[in-house]
Every structure is written in C-alpha cells, then in structure tokens.
Design a protein around this motif. Structure first.
Motif, mmCIF file in Angstrom:
data_model
loop_
_atom_site.group_PDB
_atom_site.id
_atom_site.type_symbol
_atom_site.label_atom_id
_atom_site.label_comp_id
_atom_site.label_asym_id
_atom_site.label_seq_id
_atom_site.Cartn_x
_atom_site.Cartn_y
_atom_site.Cartn_z
ATOM 1 N N LEU A 32 0.789 -1.229 0.000
ATOM 2 C CA LEU A 32 0.000 0.000 0.000
ATOM 3 C C LEU A 32 0.825 1.285 0.000
ATOM 4 O O LEU A 32 0.276 2.364 0.173
ATOM 5 C CB LEU A 32 -0.961 0.016 1.195
ATOM 6 C CG LEU A 32 -2.108 -0.982 1.121
ATOM 7 C CD1 LEU A 32 -2.954 -0.918 2.388
ATOM 8 C CD2 LEU A 32 -2.968 -0.745 -0.110
ATOM 9 N N THR A 33 2.110 1.186 -0.229
ATOM 10 C CA THR A 33 2.894 2.408 -0.363
ATOM 11 C C THR A 33 2.853 2.852 -1.824
ATOM 12 O O THR A 33 2.759 2.008 -2.730
ATOM 13 C CB THR A 33 4.354 2.197 0.088
ATOM 14 O OG1 THR A 33 4.930 1.158 -0.694
ATOM 15 C CG2 THR A 33 4.425 1.858 1.553
ATOM 16 N N PRO A 34 2.880 4.169 -2.092
ATOM 17 C CA PRO A 34 2.855 4.620 -3.491
ATOM 18 C C PRO A 34 3.949 3.931 -4.316
ATOM 19 O O PRO A 34 5.102 3.850 -3.901
ATOM 20 C CB PRO A 34 3.085 6.134 -3.376
ATOM 21 C CG PRO A 34 2.472 6.467 -2.042
ATOM 22 C CD PRO A 34 2.850 5.295 -1.161
ATOM 23 N N GLY A 35 3.532 3.378 -5.455
ATOM 24 C CA GLY A 35 4.417 2.596 -6.305
ATOM 25 C C GLY A 35 4.401 1.119 -5.970
ATOM 26 O O GLY A 35 4.930 0.299 -6.716
ATOM 27 N N GLY A 36 3.766 0.757 -4.843
ATOM 28 C CA GLY A 36 3.705 -0.636 -4.411
ATOM 29 C C GLY A 36 2.888 -1.492 -5.358
ATOM 30 O O GLY A 36 1.972 -1.023 -6.023
ATOM 31 N N CYS A 37 3.216 -2.765 -5.391
ATOM 32 C CA CYS A 37 2.617 -3.700 -6.346
ATOM 33 C C CYS A 37 1.436 -4.478 -5.768
ATOM 34 O O CYS A 37 1.472 -4.936 -4.631
ATOM 35 C CB CYS A 37 3.693 -4.693 -6.798
ATOM 36 S SG CYS A 37 3.176 -5.762 -8.169
ATOM 37 N N TRP A 38 0.389 -4.643 -6.587
ATOM 38 C CA TRP A 38 -0.705 -5.592 -6.368
ATOM 39 C C TRP A 38 -0.263 -6.770 -7.224
ATOM 40 O O TRP A 38 -0.469 -6.777 -8.433
ATOM 41 C CB TRP A 38 -2.009 -4.991 -6.855
ATOM 42 C CG TRP A 38 -3.248 -5.753 -6.540
ATOM 43 C CD1 TRP A 38 -3.476 -7.082 -6.716
ATOM 44 C CD2 TRP A 38 -4.468 -5.212 -6.020
ATOM 45 N NE1 TRP A 38 -4.758 -7.401 -6.346
ATOM 46 C CE2 TRP A 38 -5.386 -6.263 -5.907
ATOM 47 C CE3 TRP A 38 -4.877 -3.936 -5.645
ATOM 48 C CZ2 TRP A 38 -6.675 -6.099 -5.443
ATOM 49 C CZ3 TRP A 38 -6.161 -3.760 -5.183
ATOM 50 C CH2 TRP A 38 -7.058 -4.837 -5.069
ATOM 51 N N CYS A 39 0.432 -7.716 -6.623
ATOM 52 C CA CYS A 39 1.158 -8.739 -7.374
ATOM 53 C C CYS A 39 0.659 -10.155 -7.083
ATOM 54 O O CYS A 39 -0.023 -10.397 -6.094
ATOM 55 C CB CYS A 39 2.646 -8.679 -7.033
ATOM 56 S SG CYS A 39 3.505 -7.303 -7.801
ATOM 57 N N GLU A 40 1.084 -11.045 -7.960
ATOM 58 C CA GLU A 40 0.792 -12.462 -7.810
ATOM 59 C C GLU A 40 2.050 -13.242 -8.159
ATOM 60 O O GLU A 40 2.649 -13.030 -9.209
ATOM 61 C CB GLU A 40 -0.348 -12.873 -8.746
ATOM 62 C CG GLU A 40 -0.715 -14.326 -8.673
ATOM 63 C CD GLU A 40 -1.921 -14.679 -9.537
ATOM 64 O OE1 GLU A 40 -2.262 -15.869 -9.584
ATOM 65 O OE2 GLU A 40 -2.513 -13.769 -10.160
ATOM 66 N N LYS A 41 2.450 -14.124 -7.262
ATOM 67 C CA LYS A 41 3.627 -14.973 -7.480
ATOM 68 C C LYS A 41 3.193 -16.175 -8.319
ATOM 69 O O LYS A 41 2.340 -16.961 -7.908
ATOM 70 C CB LYS A 41 4.188 -15.448 -6.142
ATOM 71 C CG LYS A 41 5.422 -16.294 -6.236
ATOM 72 C CD LYS A 41 6.658 -15.534 -6.602
ATOM 73 C CE LYS A 41 7.212 -14.765 -5.433
ATOM 74 N NZ LYS A 41 8.402 -13.995 -5.753
ATOM 75 N N LEU A 42 3.786 -16.315 -9.502
ATOM 76 C CA LEU A 42 3.459 -17.423 -10.394
ATOM 77 C C LEU A 42 4.364 -18.628 -10.101
ATOM 78 O O LEU A 42 5.386 -18.501 -9.423
ATOM 79 C CB LEU A 42 3.595 -16.980 -11.849
ATOM 80 C CG LEU A 42 2.703 -15.793 -12.245
ATOM 81 C CD1 LEU A 42 2.924 -15.420 -13.710
ATOM 82 C CD2 LEU A 42 1.234 -16.091 -11.988
ATOM 83 N N ALA A 43 3.990 -19.771 -10.605
ATOM 84 C CA ALA A 43 4.704 -21.024 -10.320
ATOM 85 C C ALA A 43 6.180 -20.958 -10.707
ATOM 86 O O ALA A 43 7.028 -21.570 -10.057
ATOM 87 C CB ALA A 43 4.023 -22.195 -11.032
ATOM 88 N N ASP A 44 6.509 -20.204 -11.756
ATOM 89 C CA ASP A 44 7.909 -20.108 -12.192
ATOM 90 C C ASP A 44 8.701 -19.075 -11.390
ATOM 91 O O ASP A 44 9.854 -18.790 -11.690
ATOM 92 C CB ASP A 44 7.992 -19.797 -13.683
ATOM 93 C CG ASP A 44 7.445 -18.416 -14.049
ATOM 94 O OD1 ASP A 44 7.038 -17.656 -13.137
ATOM 95 O OD2 ASP A 44 7.433 -18.099 -15.253
ATOM 96 N N GLY A 45 8.065 -18.491 -10.350
ATOM 97 C CA GLY A 45 8.743 -17.518 -9.507
ATOM 98 C C GLY A 45 8.556 -16.075 -9.939
ATOM 99 O O GLY A 45 8.975 -15.156 -9.246
ATOM 100 N N THR A 46 7.937 -15.886 -11.081
ATOM 101 C CA THR A 46 7.693 -14.538 -11.588
ATOM 102 C C THR A 46 6.628 -13.842 -10.756
ATOM 103 O O THR A 46 5.638 -14.460 -10.361
ATOM 104 C CB THR A 46 7.194 -14.607 -13.057
ATOM 105 O OG1 THR A 46 8.150 -15.302 -13.827
ATOM 106 C CG2 THR A 46 6.936 -13.241 -13.623
ATOM 107 N N ASP A 47 6.824 -12.564 -10.496
ATOM 108 C CA ASP A 47 5.779 -11.738 -9.881
ATOM 109 C C ASP A 47 4.992 -11.078 -11.005
ATOM 110 O O ASP A 47 5.558 -10.296 -11.773
ATOM 111 C CB ASP A 47 6.384 -10.652 -8.985
ATOM 112 C CG ASP A 47 6.748 -11.165 -7.616
ATOM 113 O OD1 ASP A 47 6.080 -12.102 -7.139
ATOM 114 O OD2 ASP A 47 7.695 -10.634 -7.020
ATOM 115 N N PHE A 48 3.705 -11.424 -11.110
ATOM 116 C CA PHE A 48 2.846 -10.793 -12.112
ATOM 117 C C PHE A 48 2.263 -9.528 -11.498
ATOM 118 O O PHE A 48 1.668 -9.558 -10.431
ATOM 119 C CB PHE A 48 1.725 -11.741 -12.561
ATOM 120 C CG PHE A 48 0.897 -11.157 -13.658
ATOM 121 C CD1 PHE A 48 1.307 -11.269 -14.975
ATOM 122 C CD2 PHE A 48 -0.265 -10.454 -13.377
ATOM 123 C CE1 PHE A 48 0.553 -10.704 -16.007
ATOM 124 C CE2 PHE A 48 -1.015 -9.895 -14.395
ATOM 125 C CZ PHE A 48 -0.609 -10.018 -15.711
#
Length: 174
Positions: free
Chosen positions: A73-89
C-alpha cells in the motif's frame, strides 16, 4: 396472494442497500461503484485490503491460488501475484494514499493491455451509523465498454468478499 409477495419484495429491496452498480458506460469506458454502509473501524481497512489471500477468489488468479497474491500500500507498491515459475505478475500499482483513500492503477486480468486508464479508488466516507466502504473503478480504452458486465461481476464479488472480511474477519478464500 400476489399482493403480499409484492409488498414483501418491495420491503426487502428497500432495506437492502444497493451494493453494486455500473454507474456509467460508453463504447470506450465504464465506471463501476460498490458501496454499502457498515459498522467498521476505518483503521481496519488497510489491513483488510492487504489480506488479499483471505478474501480474493482463487478462481480469479492466474496461479489458481489467492495465497499467491500480495499488496503493498505504499505509493508505487505492487498488487502482485507470485506465479509457479517464480515470476511476480504485476496486476496493478498503488498510486496514492491519503488518510481516507487509496488509488490504484488497476488493469486487472483481461483489462491489461486494453485500457488507457484503469483506476480503482477505495474510500470510506462516514455514514449515519458507521462508514461506507466504497470501491469506484473507472476504465477507459477503445471498445472497453463491452467488458463492463464481466468486470462488474468479478469486482462486485471481490468487493462483497472484502466487505465481509472487513466486517466479520471471516476468510472467504477459495
């Protein structure tokens, strides 16, 4: 027989606040709004938002599990999802934080790459007996208006799950 049923239906509708609405729609834009009065502590709103894994529907993730979601919730912060290959979507970004609102750049799911604007604003104005946690989503882009009903269904369900978690602390994760 029909008259009592009609009266009961009108009464039920009059005491249940409208929670979701496609506020506006054109061929190239739509606005969604979700708002329900609730007896909450507004100080709980940031924590309830960050607890995405406890209320977001796993069916609406790429990984198949809401446990893989996170929100900064900090400005610039990510609403992310960790995918099986380790990537943050990157589903979205926190744009601004004020004492009574959060603004996200939020081109979630099928909106990614199709919008010129996808903003989700979370506010909590004071109401007569509590607060009104509100989500307003404004989406613009060529032909995007055709997606309003589908996005409304997902975001409306997300709002309801979040509100239940906010009010009662009950996990809604699937």
């Amino acid at each position: 027989m029909l008259r009592p049923l009609l009266a009961a239906a009108v009464l039920a509708l009059s005491v249940t606040p409208a929670a979701a609405e496609v506020v506006a729609r054109t061929a190239d834009s739509f606005t969604l709004r979700y708002a329900v009065g609730a007896e909450i502590d507004p100080g709980d709103i940031p924590g309830a938002l960050v607890d995405l894994p406890k209320w977001w529907d796993s069916a609406h993730t790429y990984s198949g599990s809401a446990a893989n979601l996170s929100l900064d919730l900090t400005p610039g912060g990510c609403w992310c999802e960790k995918l099986a290959d380790g990537t943050d979507f990157d589903h979205g970004r926190t744009v601004s934080v004020t004492p009574d609102s959060f603004l996200f750049n939020a081109p979630f799911g099928p909106l990614r790459g199709k919008t010129t604007k996808a903003e989700l604003t979370v506010t909590w104005p004071a109401a007569n007996k509590g607060w009104t946690p509100t989500w307003t989503m404004v989406v613009e882009g060529p032909g995007i208006g055709a997606m309003a009903d589908g996005v409304d269904a997902v975001m409306g369900a997300g709002y309801q799950r979040w509100l239940r978690y906010l009010e009662y602390g009950e996990s809604q994760a699937a």
